[in-house]
Scaffold this motif. Structure first.
Motif, PDB file in Angstrom:
ATOM      1  N   ILE A 186       8.346   0.757 -12.992  1.00 52.10           N
ATOM      2  CA  ILE A 186       7.731   0.583 -12.089  1.00 52.10           C
ATOM      3  C   ILE A 186       6.557  -0.370 -11.923  1.00 52.10           C
ATOM      4  CG2 ILE A 186       6.066   2.011 -10.163  1.00 52.10           C
ATOM      5  CD1 ILE A 186       9.219   2.719 -10.170  1.00 52.10           C
ATOM      6  N   LYS A 187       6.609  -1.358 -10.910  1.00 58.80           N
ATOM      7  CA  LYS A 187       5.471  -2.323 -11.075  1.00 58.80           C
ATOM      8  C   LYS A 187       4.673  -2.291  -9.640  1.00 58.80           C
ATOM      9  CE  LYS A 187       8.206  -5.792 -13.975  1.00 58.80           C
ATOM     10  NZ  LYS A 187       8.788  -7.012 -14.084  1.00 58.80           N
ATOM     11  N   LEU A 188       3.292  -2.601  -9.951  1.00 57.82           N
ATOM     12  CA  LEU A 188       2.622  -2.855  -8.906  1.00 57.82           C
ATOM     13  C   LEU A 188       2.783  -4.029  -8.131  1.00 57.82           C
ATOM     14  CD1 LEU A 188       0.130  -1.003  -7.697  1.00 57.82           C
ATOM     15  CD2 LEU A 188      -1.688  -2.400  -9.066  1.00 57.82           C
ATOM     16  N   HIS A 189       2.698  -3.679  -6.764  1.00 63.23           N
ATOM     17  CA  HIS A 189       3.192  -4.929  -5.730  1.00 63.23           C
ATOM     18  C   HIS A 189       1.860  -5.893  -5.726  1.00 63.23           C
ATOM     19  CE1 HIS A 189       4.759  -7.118  -2.387  1.00 63.23           C
ATOM     20  NE2 HIS A 189       6.077  -6.429  -2.335  1.00 63.23           N
ATOM     21  N   ASN A 190       2.118  -7.273  -5.525  1.00 55.92           N
ATOM     22  CA  ASN A 190       0.881  -8.016  -5.325  1.00 55.92           C
ATOM     23  C   ASN A 190       0.131  -7.898  -3.973  1.00 55.92           C
ATOM     24  OD1 ASN A 190       1.189  -9.116  -7.989  1.00 55.92           O
ATOM     25  ND2 ASN A 190       2.572 -10.736  -7.420  1.00 55.92           N
ATOM     26  N   HIS A 191       0.838  -7.650  -2.967  1.00 54.84           N
ATOM     27  CA  HIS A 191       0.570  -7.599  -1.590  1.00 54.84           C
ATOM     28  C   HIS A 191       0.034  -6.084  -1.255  1.00 54.84           C
ATOM     29  CE1 HIS A 191       1.359 -11.653  -1.192  1.00 54.84           C
ATOM     30  NE2 HIS A 191       2.674 -11.179  -1.695  1.00 54.84           N
ATOM     31  N   ASN A 192      -1.261  -5.958  -0.677  1.00 53.40           N
ATOM     32  CA  ASN A 192      -1.704  -4.799  -0.110  1.00 53.40           C
ATOM     33  C   ASN A 192      -1.099  -4.287   1.163  1.00 53.40           C
ATOM     34  OD1 ASN A 192      -2.906  -2.184  -0.245  1.00 53.40           O
ATOM     35  ND2 ASN A 192      -5.027  -3.036   0.163  1.00 53.40           N
ATOM     36  N   ILE A 193       0.170  -3.675   0.846  1.00 51.77           N
ATOM     37  CA  ILE A 193       0.533  -3.554   2.359  1.00 51.77           C
ATOM     38  C   ILE A 193       0.737  -2.012   2.407  1.00 51.77           C
ATOM     39  CG2 ILE A 193       2.056  -5.564   2.565  1.00 51.77           C
ATOM     40  CD1 ILE A 193       4.280  -4.225   1.032  1.00 51.77           C
ATOM     41  N   PRO A 194       1.211  -1.448   3.708  1.00 49.19           N
ATOM     42  CA  PRO A 194       1.410  -0.238   3.838  1.00 49.19           C
ATOM     43  C   PRO A 194       2.302   0.463   3.319  1.00 49.19           C
ATOM     44  CG  PRO A 194       1.064  -1.283   6.137  1.00 49.19           C
ATOM     45  CD  PRO A 194       1.177  -2.328   4.947  1.00 49.19           C
ATOM     46  N   CYS A 195       2.350   1.874   2.996  1.00 45.89           N
ATOM     47  CA  CYS A 195       3.402   2.583   2.513  1.00 45.89           C
ATOM     48  C   CYS A 195       3.672   3.812   2.982  1.00 45.89           C
ATOM     49  CB  CYS A 195       2.749   3.109   0.870  1.00 45.89           C
ATOM     50  SG  CYS A 195       3.952   3.977  -0.063  1.00 45.89           S
ATOM     51  N   PRO A 196       4.513   3.539   4.180  1.00 45.12           N
ATOM     52  CA  PRO A 196       5.015   4.821   4.957  1.00 45.12           C
ATOM     53  C   PRO A 196       5.745   5.861   4.373  1.00 45.12           C
ATOM     54  CG  PRO A 196       6.051   3.060   5.748  1.00 45.12           C
ATOM     55  CD  PRO A 196       4.959   2.392   4.509  1.00 45.12           C
ATOM     56  N   LEU A 211      17.534  10.207 -15.584  1.00 49.43           N
ATOM     57  CA  LEU A 211      16.617   9.850 -14.168  1.00 49.43           C
ATOM     58  C   LEU A 211      16.394   8.403 -14.278  1.00 49.43           C
ATOM     59  CD1 LEU A 211      15.659  10.592 -11.467  1.00 49.43           C
ATOM     60  CD2 LEU A 211      13.647  11.660 -12.652  1.00 49.43           C
ATOM     61  N   GLN A 212      16.844   7.556 -13.622  1.00 50.98           N
ATOM     62  CA  GLN A 212      16.573   6.292 -13.564  1.00 50.98           C
ATOM     63  C   GLN A 212      15.494   5.852 -12.420  1.00 50.98           C
ATOM     64  OE1 GLN A 212      20.019   3.806 -13.518  1.00 50.98           O
ATOM     65  NE2 GLN A 212      20.187   4.066 -15.913  1.00 50.98           N
ATOM     66  N   ILE A 213      14.296   5.273 -12.506  1.00 55.18           N
ATOM     67  CA  ILE A 213      13.395   5.269 -11.259  1.00 55.18           C
ATOM     68  C   ILE A 213      13.069   3.668 -11.436  1.00 55.18           C
ATOM     69  CG2 ILE A 213      11.215   5.842 -10.141  1.00 55.18           C
ATOM     70  CD1 ILE A 213      11.265   8.366 -11.874  1.00 55.18           C
ATOM     71  N   GLN A 214      13.226   2.907 -10.353  1.00 55.14           N
ATOM     72  CA  GLN A 214      13.169   1.428 -10.465  1.00 55.14           C
ATOM     73  C   GLN A 214      12.393   0.850  -9.231  1.00 55.14           C
ATOM     74  OE1 GLN A 214      16.816  -0.191 -11.329  1.00 55.14           O
ATOM     75  NE2 GLN A 214      16.065  -0.638 -13.278  1.00 55.14           N
ATOM     76  N   GLY A 215      11.373   0.068  -9.287  1.00 49.40           N
ATOM     77  CA  GLY A 215      10.758  -0.343  -8.204  1.00 49.40           C
ATOM     78  C   GLY A 215       9.627  -1.185  -8.205  1.00 49.40           C
ATOM     79  N   LYS A 216       8.888  -1.729  -7.160  1.00 53.51           N
ATOM     80  CA  LYS A 216       7.643  -2.318  -7.104  1.00 53.51           C
ATOM     81  C   LYS A 216       6.953  -1.827  -5.877  1.00 53.51           C
ATOM     82  CE  LYS A 216       7.375  -6.524  -7.809  1.00 53.51           C
ATOM     83  NZ  LYS A 216       7.376  -8.252  -7.921  1.00 53.51           N
ATOM     84  N   VAL A 217       5.851  -1.187  -6.024  1.00 51.66           N
ATOM     85  CA  VAL A 217       5.039  -0.262  -4.994  1.00 51.66           C
ATOM     86  C   VAL A 217       3.629  -0.988  -4.841  1.00 51.66           C
ATOM     87  CG1 VAL A 217       6.203   1.911  -5.756  1.00 51.66           C
ATOM     88  CG2 VAL A 217       4.035   1.275  -6.735  1.00 51.66           C
ATOM     89  N   PRO A 218       3.335  -0.895  -3.598  1.00 53.89           N
ATOM     90  CA  PRO A 218       2.061  -1.391  -3.246  1.00 53.89           C
ATOM     91  C   PRO A 218       0.828  -0.205  -3.538  1.00 53.89           C
ATOM     92  CG  PRO A 218       3.157  -0.538  -1.277  1.00 53.89           C
ATOM     93  CD  PRO A 218       3.875  -0.461  -2.142  1.00 53.89           C
ATOM     94  N   ALA A 219      -0.392  -0.785  -3.649  1.00 55.31           N
ATOM     95  CA  ALA A 219      -1.517   0.205  -3.956  1.00 55.31           C
ATOM     96  C   ALA A 219      -1.469   1.587  -3.276  1.00 55.31           C
ATOM     97  CB  ALA A 219      -2.789  -0.363  -4.127  1.00 55.31           C
ATOM     98  N   SER A 220      -1.073   1.132  -1.783  1.00 58.28           N
ATOM     99  CA  SER A 220      -1.066   2.258  -0.857  1.00 58.28           C
ATOM    100  C   SER A 220      -0.185   3.485  -1.279  1.00 58.28           C
ATOM    101  CB  SER A 220      -0.745   1.772   0.540  1.00 58.28           C
ATOM    102  OG  SER A 220       0.228   1.023   0.479  1.00 58.28           O
ATOM    103  N   CYS A 221       0.966   3.097  -2.035  1.00 62.85           N
ATOM    104  CA  CYS A 221       1.725   4.217  -2.618  1.00 62.85           C
ATOM    105  C   CYS A 221       1.093   4.999  -3.576  1.00 62.85           C
ATOM    106  CB  CYS A 221       2.885   3.780  -3.032  1.00 62.85           C
ATOM    107  SG  CYS A 221       4.121   3.098  -1.727  1.00 62.85           S
TER     108      CYS A 221
END
Length: 444
Positions: A186-196, A211-221
């Protein structure tokens, strides 16, 4: 109130009249105001939950509670249970991880810090759990999770995005199941975008071991949670592994197996569910199939023989004793998650009338979604002043509504309204228009 006198007086809009069934009655006078194809056998989808909820409240009472017990015939010596711990599966459909932890706290309060034996799951409460045939395409969805004597948290994991000491995103898993390897990138997204929804940014895969977990999330998550289905584990495995996960954090690990509760055991920990009235509300508000199927099984579990057969027999008997027309009733599992179940609009209408006059009327009515307010009607029937209390039903080729219109004015009479269409396509909006027009046609 003046009943409509002819079919032409009702505008079906885009709904096919020959595939639509309607029943409308005045709850104050008992008069049937309008009916159309009211005696035709139709698939009710989740409005079948009205039948199961009604029979359960009538047979068990609104205050009924499931009792879950952990028992043993072993001695406790120096903080050690010198034998097996037995978990007799009650089928409680709303038993969750916090309930399990509270029961473990009861063990610790009795001085138990170690269990020398195994966790034995007694799964004998039902002879079978019934069927929900022809839903293979949905087998990975939580809404098809079958009932189980050891149902725990609907057999789902809750995942939460948190941060570690380096302020990097990590996923916390609840419960942290033993023997499951968690691999996450899991990495942090560079852009501060909404996380619905975290699901928009994170992909998960579980094969039963990893259990495999992958993704790039914004700080709003950050701090947001979501769940995934652990359908690669049986309900018994999930319950036992969850027990082990929490127990071994402060105590020893423990193996498990399936077995039978012996005679002459004593209770070491117990838990009572919330009242049936609240559980029926959970079922109806959010159309929970697992609860509905469990309730149906509960109706058949205290008799000898086949559990499903007994549940069907008691349901039929209860409805007939209330003078409800059961001529078109066909039951599979009592939830409406079924290609086989059938009712008539008249059956549902009469049931709703009977419930309205019953001792459990307040609990039954309040269990239904309120238009524009909550549950499956939160985004429907908006700006209607909370007058609509309706159970929804949706399957492929089925859209259904059944419940009450309860006016805010004492000069108007409350109504029972049932409208079900069995035809291909999504007809939710058209059905809403029809149901509202039926009420508008009758009140002054």
């Amino acid at each position: 109130m003046i009943p409509l006198q002819s079919l032409s007086a009702v505008s079906f809009g885009r709904l096919p009249p020959n595939q639509t069934a309607i029943y409308v009655a005045d709850l104050k006078t008992g008069q049937i105001l309008y009916q159309h194809r009211a005696d035709v056998a139709i698939n009710p989808a989740s409005t079948m939950k009205l039948v199961t909820g009604y029979v359960a409240l009538k047979q068990l009472g609104p205050n009924y509670q499931w009792l879950t017990q952990w028992r043993s015939d072993a001695a406790i010596e120096n903080g050690t249970l010198k034998g097996h711990l037995y978990w007799y599966g009650s089928g409680n459909p709303v038993f969750d991880q916090r309930d399990l932890q509270q029961m473990q706290a009861q063990l610790q309060a009795k001085g138990i810090r170690k269990i020398n034996g195994r966790l034995i799951l007694d799964r004998s409460i039902w002879s079978n759990t019934g069927s929900a045939d022809n839903f293979l395409a949905d087998q990975n969805e939580v809404f098809v999770t079958p009932p189980d004597p050891h149902m725990l948290a609907y057999r789902v994991w809750w995942l939460t995005i948190a941060t570690n000491n380096q302020a990097q995103p990590v996923v916390m898993v609840d419960p942290p199941l033993p023997n499951v390897v968690v691999q996450q990138q899991i990495k942090l997204h560079n852009h501060n975008i909404p996380c619905p929804s975290v699901r928009h940014f994170v992909h998960t895969k579980f094969d039963g071991v990893t259990l495999q977990i992958q993704g790039k999330v914004p700080a709003s998550c950050l701090k947001k949670s979501w769940f995934i289905n652990t359908n690669k584990l049986s309900a018994a495995e999930f319950a036992a592994h969850s027990f082990r996960a929490w127990w071994q954090q402060n105590n020893n690990d423990i193996g498990f197996s399936i077995g039978t509760l012996p005679k002459n055991t004593r209770v070491l920990a117990s838990h009572r569910s919330k009242p049936l009235s609240d559980i029926v509300a959970d079922m109806n508000k959010y159309s929970n199939n697992t609860i509905a199927r469990t309730l149906f099984l509960r109706l058949g579990e205290k008799r000898q023989g086949d559990t499903i057969y007994n549940a069907k027999a008691l349901t039929l008997q209860t409805l007939q004793q209330a003078h409800i027309d059961t001529a078109k009733l066909q039951l599979e599992n009592g939830s409406g998650l079924s290609r086989k179940e059938r009712v008539s609009a008249r059956l549902l209408g009469q049931l709703l009338q009977s419930a309205y006059q019953s001792s459990f009327a307040p609990q039954f009515i309040s269990s239904l979604p309120i238009g524009g307010v909550d549950g499956t009607l939160k985004t429907r029937f908006k700006n209607t002043g909370g007058q609509w209390h309706l159970k929804t039903g949706t399957l492929k080729n089925v859209n259904a509504l059944a419940g009450y219109w309860i006016p805010n004015s004492s000069t108007q009479h409350p109504l029972v309204v049932v409208a079900i269409v069995n035809t291909p396509g999504n007809h939710v909006a058209d059905l809403d228009i029809l149901v509202r027009s039926l009420a508008n046609s009758y009140h002054k």
